[in-house]
Design a protein around this motif. Structure first.
Motif, PDB file in Angstrom:
ATOM      1  N   TYR A  44     -28.762 102.083  -1.411  1.00  0.00           N
ATOM      2  CA  TYR A  44     -28.810 100.794  -1.027  1.00  0.00           C
ATOM      3  C   TYR A  44     -29.491 100.872   0.435  1.00  0.00           C
ATOM      4  O   TYR A  44     -30.414  99.705   0.571  1.00  0.00           O
ATOM      5  CB  TYR A  44     -27.332 100.418  -0.999  1.00  0.00           C
ATOM      6  CG  TYR A  44     -27.197  99.895  -2.295  1.00  0.00           C
ATOM      7  CD1 TYR A  44     -27.169 100.399  -2.903  1.00  0.00           C
ATOM      8  CD2 TYR A  44     -25.860  99.073  -2.662  1.00  0.00           C
ATOM      9  CE1 TYR A  44     -26.839  99.967  -4.548  1.00  0.00           C
ATOM     10  CE2 TYR A  44     -25.044  98.548  -3.401  1.00  0.00           C
ATOM     11  CZ  TYR A  44     -26.365  98.525  -4.867  1.00  0.00           C
ATOM     12  OH  TYR A  44     -25.820  98.600  -6.270  1.00  0.00           O
ATOM     13  N   VAL A  97     -21.659  91.265 -11.783  1.00  0.00           N
ATOM     14  CA  VAL A  97     -23.125  90.499 -11.399  1.00  0.00           C
ATOM     15  C   VAL A  97     -24.303  91.092 -12.045  1.00  0.00           C
ATOM     16  O   VAL A  97     -26.222  90.891 -11.596  1.00  0.00           O
ATOM     17  CB  VAL A  97     -22.924  89.376  -9.823  1.00  0.00           C
ATOM     18  CG1 VAL A  97     -21.958  89.131  -9.500  1.00  0.00           C
ATOM     19  CG2 VAL A  97     -22.747  90.812  -9.113  1.00  0.00           C
ATOM     20  N   ALA A  98     -24.234  92.429 -12.023  1.00  0.00           N
ATOM     21  CA  ALA A  98     -24.951  93.239 -12.557  1.00  0.00           C
ATOM     22  C   ALA A  98     -24.984  94.676 -13.357  1.00  0.00           C
ATOM     23  O   ALA A  98     -23.438  95.440 -13.405  1.00  0.00           O
ATOM     24  CB  ALA A  98     -26.124  93.708 -11.070  1.00  0.00           C
ATOM     25  N   GLN A 225     -26.554  88.060  -3.376  1.00  0.00           N
ATOM     26  CA  GLN A 225     -28.719  88.501  -4.279  1.00  0.00           C
ATOM     27  C   GLN A 225     -28.579  89.713  -2.961  1.00  0.00           C
ATOM     28  O   GLN A 225     -29.543  89.949  -4.519  1.00  0.00           O
ATOM     29  CB  GLN A 225     -28.668  86.903  -3.653  1.00  0.00           C
ATOM     30  CG  GLN A 225     -30.750  86.805  -3.944  1.00  0.00           C
ATOM     31  CD  GLN A 225     -30.386  86.886  -5.891  1.00  0.00           C
ATOM     32  OE1 GLN A 225     -30.182  86.123  -6.471  1.00  0.00           O
ATOM     33  NE2 GLN A 225     -30.973  88.296  -6.542  1.00  0.00           N
ATOM     34  N   VAL A 228     -27.334  92.743  -5.683  1.00  0.00           N
ATOM     35  CA  VAL A 228     -27.961  93.304  -6.499  1.00  0.00           C
ATOM     36  C   VAL A 228     -29.342  92.854  -5.990  1.00  0.00           C
ATOM     37  O   VAL A 228     -30.032  93.557  -6.845  1.00  0.00           O
ATOM     38  CB  VAL A 228     -27.330  91.492  -7.202  1.00  0.00           C
ATOM     39  CG1 VAL A 228     -28.341  91.485  -8.675  1.00  0.00           C
ATOM     40  CG2 VAL A 228     -26.178  91.442  -8.063  1.00  0.00           C
ATOM     41  N   ASN A 229     -30.032  92.089  -5.227  1.00  0.00           N
ATOM     42  CA  ASN A 229     -31.182  92.638  -5.209  1.00  0.00           C
ATOM     43  C   ASN A 229     -31.839  94.308  -4.584  1.00  0.00           C
ATOM     44  O   ASN A 229     -32.460  95.394  -5.530  1.00  0.00           O
ATOM     45  CB  ASN A 229     -32.041  92.632  -3.903  1.00  0.00           C
ATOM     46  CG  ASN A 229     -32.570  90.684  -4.215  1.00  0.00           C
ATOM     47  OD1 ASN A 229     -32.347  90.108  -5.946  1.00  0.00           O
ATOM     48  ND2 ASN A 229     -32.846  89.918  -3.017  1.00  0.00           N
ATOM     49  N   HIS A 231     -29.674  96.862  -4.809  1.00  0.00           N
ATOM     50  CA  HIS A 231     -28.994  97.930  -6.969  1.00  0.00           C
ATOM     51  C   HIS A 231     -30.066  97.801  -7.377  1.00  0.00           C
ATOM     52  O   HIS A 231     -30.074  98.972  -8.027  1.00  0.00           O
ATOM     53  CB  HIS A 231     -27.895  97.136  -7.043  1.00  0.00           C
ATOM     54  CG  HIS A 231     -27.543  98.204  -8.266  1.00  0.00           C
ATOM     55  ND1 HIS A 231     -26.844  98.831  -8.416  1.00  0.00           N
ATOM     56  CD2 HIS A 231     -27.469  97.332  -9.192  1.00  0.00           C
ATOM     57  CE1 HIS A 231     -26.226  99.747  -9.648  1.00  0.00           C
ATOM     58  NE2 HIS A 231     -26.771  98.265 -10.551  1.00  0.00           N
ATOM     59  N   ALA A 232     -30.938  96.915  -7.291  1.00  0.00           N
ATOM     60  CA  ALA A 232     -31.935  96.312  -8.743  1.00  0.00           C
ATOM     61  C   ALA A 232     -32.814  97.073  -8.578  1.00  0.00           C
ATOM     62  O   ALA A 232     -33.275  98.694  -9.012  1.00  0.00           O
ATOM     63  CB  ALA A 232     -31.932  95.528  -8.620  1.00  0.00           C
ATOM     64  N   TRP A 270     -28.974  98.100 -14.143  1.00  0.00           N
ATOM     65  CA  TRP A 270     -29.394  96.951 -14.152  1.00  0.00           C
ATOM     66  C   TRP A 270     -29.287  95.579 -14.495  1.00  0.00           C
ATOM     67  O   TRP A 270     -29.001  94.568 -13.944  1.00  0.00           O
ATOM     68  CB  TRP A 270     -29.826  96.600 -11.668  1.00  0.00           C
ATOM     69  CG  TRP A 270     -31.480  96.282 -13.085  1.00  0.00           C
ATOM     70  CD1 TRP A 270     -32.780  97.342 -12.644  1.00  0.00           C
ATOM     71  CD2 TRP A 270     -32.194  95.726 -12.780  1.00  0.00           C
ATOM     72  NE1 TRP A 270     -33.611  96.794 -12.749  1.00  0.00           N
ATOM     73  CE2 TRP A 270     -33.043  95.294 -12.595  1.00  0.00           C
ATOM     74  CE3 TRP A 270     -31.976  94.023 -12.681  1.00  0.00           C
ATOM     75  CZ2 TRP A 270     -34.715  94.686 -13.279  1.00  0.00           C
ATOM     76  CZ3 TRP A 270     -32.608  93.148 -12.482  1.00  0.00           C
ATOM     77  CH2 TRP A 270     -34.087  93.650 -12.523  1.00  0.00           C
ATOM     78  N   PHE A 307     -28.089  85.834 -10.776  1.00  0.00           N
ATOM     79  CA  PHE A 307     -28.581  87.137  -9.724  1.00  0.00           C
ATOM     80  C   PHE A 307     -29.357  88.546 -10.313  1.00  0.00           C
ATOM     81  O   PHE A 307     -30.884  88.780  -9.627  1.00  0.00           O
ATOM     82  CB  PHE A 307     -27.742  87.626  -8.630  1.00  0.00           C
ATOM     83  CG  PHE A 307     -26.716  86.611  -8.869  1.00  0.00           C
ATOM     84  CD1 PHE A 307     -27.215  86.182  -7.085  1.00  0.00           C
ATOM     85  CD2 PHE A 307     -24.953  86.511  -8.812  1.00  0.00           C
ATOM     86  CE1 PHE A 307     -25.384  85.098  -6.455  1.00  0.00           C
ATOM     87  CE2 PHE A 307     -24.804  85.769  -8.698  1.00  0.00           C
ATOM     88  CZ  PHE A 307     -24.884  84.966  -7.339  1.00  0.00           C
ATOM     89  N   VAL A 308     -29.426  89.105 -11.297  1.00  0.00           N
ATOM     90  CA  VAL A 308     -29.914  89.569 -11.800  1.00  0.00           C
ATOM     91  C   VAL A 308     -31.377  88.855 -12.149  1.00  0.00           C
ATOM     92  O   VAL A 308     -32.973  89.482 -12.396  1.00  0.00           O
ATOM     93  CB  VAL A 308     -29.204  90.492 -13.777  1.00  0.00           C
ATOM     94  CG1 VAL A 308     -28.363  91.781 -13.133  1.00  0.00           C
ATOM     95  CG2 VAL A 308     -29.244  89.368 -13.787  1.00  0.00           C
ATOM     96  N   VAL A 311     -34.286  88.607  -9.188  1.00  0.00           N
ATOM     97  CA  VAL A 311     -34.168  89.967  -9.110  1.00  0.00           C
ATOM     98  C   VAL A 311     -35.851  90.002  -8.607  1.00  0.00           C
ATOM     99  O   VAL A 311     -36.132  90.018  -9.944  1.00  0.00           O
ATOM    100  CB  VAL A 311     -33.708  91.209  -9.080  1.00  0.00           C
ATOM    101  CG1 VAL A 311     -34.392  92.086  -8.910  1.00  0.00           C
ATOM    102  CG2 VAL A 311     -32.313  90.988  -9.024  1.00  0.00           C
TER     103      VAL A 311
END
Length: 317
Positions: A44, A97-98, A225, A228-229, A231-232, A270, A307-308, A311
Motif C-alpha cells: 500500500y 469495501v473491496a 476511498q 481502496v485506491n 488496494h486496487a 479488488w 468505493f471500488v 477507483v
C-alpha cells in the motif's frame, strides 16, 4: 506610527504562520495475513498519496483481525467472506469495501492412493477446519458427488498446519484447505490435487475481502476511498508483475517452487459487483444450512460497492 505598528504585527503573524507545524500526514493501520493471497497491504505504501503512511499488522486468523478492527486498533483489515458474513449476522458493524483474493482452495488426496474422483471419497477420512470457507466448499463438493458429509465420510478436525503431516502419515485420506498447503503436499511428493472446488452456479471462486467499520465510512469516507485506491493499485501492479509478487511472498517462509505452483490457484482481487454479492449470498445460505450462522445478515449493509466503483487506476498515488 500606527501604520508601522500594523505592518510589524502583520509581518510577525506571517512569520508565525510560516513556522507553525504542518498538520500531521495521515497514517493508516492495516491488518492482513502473511500469505501470497493476502499480500497486497504490504505494498500500500507505494500507492498512497505523498506523505501518507501505512503500517501493516500481520495476524494469523480473521477473528483476531476483526476484533482489532472493532476495537479501533485498525482502520482496515483483510478477512474471509465467511467470517464477514458471520460477523454481520451477529449485528457487528462491519462493511466489506473491496475483494482481496479469489480461489486459493484445493481438495488433496494421497499421491499413491486410488482416489480419482470425489465420489470415491465414500468411507474415507477427510481433514477440515470447522466453520471456515473450506468446510463450506468441502460439503458442497461432497454433496455434488452424491455423498452425505454426515453419513458417507468421516470429517476429521485437523489444523491447517497439520493437514500435510496427517495425510502423509495416513491419519486422513484427504483434506481441503487453502494455499500454500495443497501445493506443499504436491511439491513434497505425498499429495495430489483431486479437485479445485469452485462452482460458478453457487459460491464461485470468492474467498477474501477488505473490511472496515461502518463508523469509518460515515465519518471518514475519503479515508476509505484512499485505502481502496491503494488496494486496487497494489493488486493490479502485482497481477502484472509476478516476480515482484512472489519475491515478497517468499519472505513469508514458503519456498519459491511451492509458490510457483500455488500461484496458479490464487487470484489477487479488488473488484466487487452484483454477481460478487450474489455469490456471497449463496455462501451465506450454505453457512446457515450448516448451522454456522443462525440468520442471514443484511447484505445491503454488509457490502458497499461505492468505493471500488470510484477507483481510478491511472491516477498518481
Amino acid at each position: 506610527m500606527r501604520r508601522l505598528i500594523h505592518l510589524l504585527n502583520l509581518t510577525l503573524l506571517l512569520c508565525l504562520l510560516g513556522t507553525a507545524p504542518a498538520q500531521a500526514a495521515a497514517s493508516y493501520r492495516i491488518g492482513t495475513w502473511k500469505t501470497a493471497q493476502t499480500i497486497q497491504p504490504f505494498f500500500y505504501q507505494d500507492y498512497l498519496p505523498a506523505g501518507e503512511t501505512a503500517t501493516i499488522f500481520p495476524f494469523t486468523n480473521p477473528a483476531d483481525q476483526k476484533t482489532a478492527l472493532l476495537a479501533g486498533s485498525l482502520d482496515m483489515t483483510g478477512t474471509t467472506l465467511a467470517h464477514a458474513i458471520q460477523s454481520a449476522s451477529m449485528g457487528q458493524p462491519v462493511v466489506v469495501v473491496a475483494a482481496l483474493c479469489n480461489k486459493c482452495s484445493a481438495l488433496v488426496v494421497r499421491q499413491d492412493g486410488p482416489i480419482r474422483s470425489a465420489a470415491e471419497l465414500k468411507g474415507k477420512k477427510i481433514g477440515y477446519v470447522p466453520g471456515t470457507m473450506h468446510e463450506i466448499l468441502l460439503r458442497e463438493t461432497l454433496s455434488r458427488a452424491g455423498l452425505s458429509p454426515e453419513k458417507d465420510v468421516t470429517l476429521v478436525r485437523v489444523d491447517f498446519f497439520d493437514m500435510g503431516t496427517a495425510l502423509a502419515q495416513g491419519a486422513i485420506d484427504a483434506f481441503l484447505s487453502g494455499e500454500p498447503f495443497p501445493s506443499m503436499a504436491v511439491a513434497q511428493g505425498y499429495g495430489r490435487i483431486l479437485a479445485y472446488p469452485y462452482y460458478d452456479d453457487s459460491v464461485g471462486t470468492i474467498n477474501g475481502a477488505m473490511l472496515v467499520t461502518r463508523e469509518l465510512i460515515e465519518k471518514h469516507p475519503q479515508t476509505v476511498q484512499t485505502l481502496v485506491n491503494a488496494h486496487a493499485r497494489a493488486t493490479e501492479a502485482l497481477r502484472q508483475d509476478r516476480s515482484r509478487w512472489l519475491e515478497r511472498a517468499q519472505t513469508f517462509g514458503t519456498p519459491r517452487p511451492v509458490l510457483e505452483q500455488a500461484a496458479a490457484n490464487i487470484e489477487l482481487s479488488w473488484r466487487m459487483d452484483a454477481a460478487f454479492v450474489n455469490q456471497a449470498k449463496a455462501l451465506g445460505a450454505r453457512m446457515q444450512a450448516l448451522g454456522v450462522i443462525e440468520r442471514q445478515p443484511d447484505y445491503d449493509q454488509l457490502f458497499d460497492l461505492r468505493f471500488v466503483g470510484q477507483v481510478k487506476l491511472s491516477s498518481a498515488p
